[in-house]
Write a protein that holds these residues in place. Structure first.
Motif, mmCIF file in Angstrom:
data_model
loop_
_atom_site.group_PDB
_atom_site.id
_atom_site.type_symbol
_atom_site.label_atom_id
_atom_site.label_comp_id
_atom_site.label_asym_id
_atom_site.label_seq_id
_atom_site.Cartn_x
_atom_site.Cartn_y
_atom_site.Cartn_z
ATOM 1 N N ASP A 1 11.559 6.179 5.025
ATOM 2 C CA ASP A 1 10.526 5.164 4.758
ATOM 3 C C ASP A 1 10.536 4.750 3.283
ATOM 4 N N ILE A 2 10.681 5.711 2.402
ATOM 5 C CA ILE A 2 10.725 5.422 0.963
ATOM 6 C C ILE A 2 11.989 4.628 0.627
ATOM 7 N N CYS B 1 9.281 15.933 0.911
ATOM 8 C CA CYS B 1 9.324 14.814 1.862
ATOM 9 C C CYS B 1 10.094 15.200 3.125
ATOM 10 N N THR B 2 9.566 14.789 4.260
ATOM 11 C CA THR B 2 10.281 14.958 5.518
ATOM 12 C C THR B 2 11.425 13.946 5.561
ATOM 13 N N SER B 3 12.327 14.100 6.519
ATOM 14 C CA SER B 3 13.431 13.139 6.675
ATOM 15 C C SER B 3 12.895 11.739 6.942
ATOM 16 N N GLN B 4 11.855 11.631 7.758
ATOM 17 C CA GLN B 4 11.285 10.316 8.061
ATOM 18 C C GLN B 4 10.625 9.703 6.826
ATOM 19 N N VAL C 1 0.859 -1.181 0.000
ATOM 20 C CA VAL C 1 0.000 0.000 0.000
ATOM 21 C C VAL C 1 0.899 1.236 0.000
ATOM 22 N N TYR C 2 0.622 2.163 -0.885
ATOM 23 C CA TYR C 2 1.441 3.362 -1.020
ATOM 24 C C TYR C 2 1.321 4.244 0.229
ATOM 25 N N ASN D 1 14.596 -0.844 -0.780
ATOM 26 C CA ASN D 1 15.663 -1.753 -0.361
ATOM 27 C C ASN D 1 15.068 -3.090 0.077
ATOM 28 N N THR D 2 14.178 -3.618 -0.734
ATOM 29 C CA THR D 2 13.547 -4.909 -0.436
ATOM 30 C C THR D 2 13.678 -5.827 -1.643
#
Length: 116
Positions: A97-98, A90-93, A37-38, A103-104
């Motif tokens: 997360d992105i 985008c925030t640092s968090q 889920v995006y 990285n999967t």
């Protein structure tokens, strides 16, 4: 102006000159992988091209200012391709997360944050 600043300036100019098309809104499942889920709006810059011959990918974060905050450079060893993803507002968090998303499995990615 150093070359690093010139890169971010040109990227900002590219983003400003193109319409952003969000085709996968936050909270929607991936069309082929329903388990994913995006977490943020995801789309591309219209009238641009990238390695997959689609528009340049963009993750749109929660910051009110739509400024380029970084890019994700990723490779997929299974598909044998590479791409960049622009992080816009985008925030640092959110950026972390992105990065985790890319990285999967057979993917590997690195985050380049503006100012690095």
């Amino acid at each position: 102006m150093n070359k690093n600043n010139n890169f971010w300036l040109r990227l900002e100019q590219l983003v400003a000159s193109c319409n952003l098309k969000i085709d996968r809104p936050k909270g929607t499942p991936h069309p082929r992988y329903s388990f994913f889920v995006y977490p943020l709006d995801y789309g591309n810059l219209e009238n641009t091209s990238s390695g997959d011959e689609d528009g340049i990918d963009v993750w749109l974060g929660s910051l009110s200012e739509r400024k380029v905050t970084g890019i994700i450079c990723c490779i997929d060893s299974e598909k044998k391709d590479s791409e960049i993803k622009i992080l816009l507002g985008c925030t640092s968090q959110e950026a972390q997360d992105i990065l985790s998303i890319h990285n999967t499995g057979s993917q590997s990615a690195i985050l380049l944050k503006r100012g690095d």
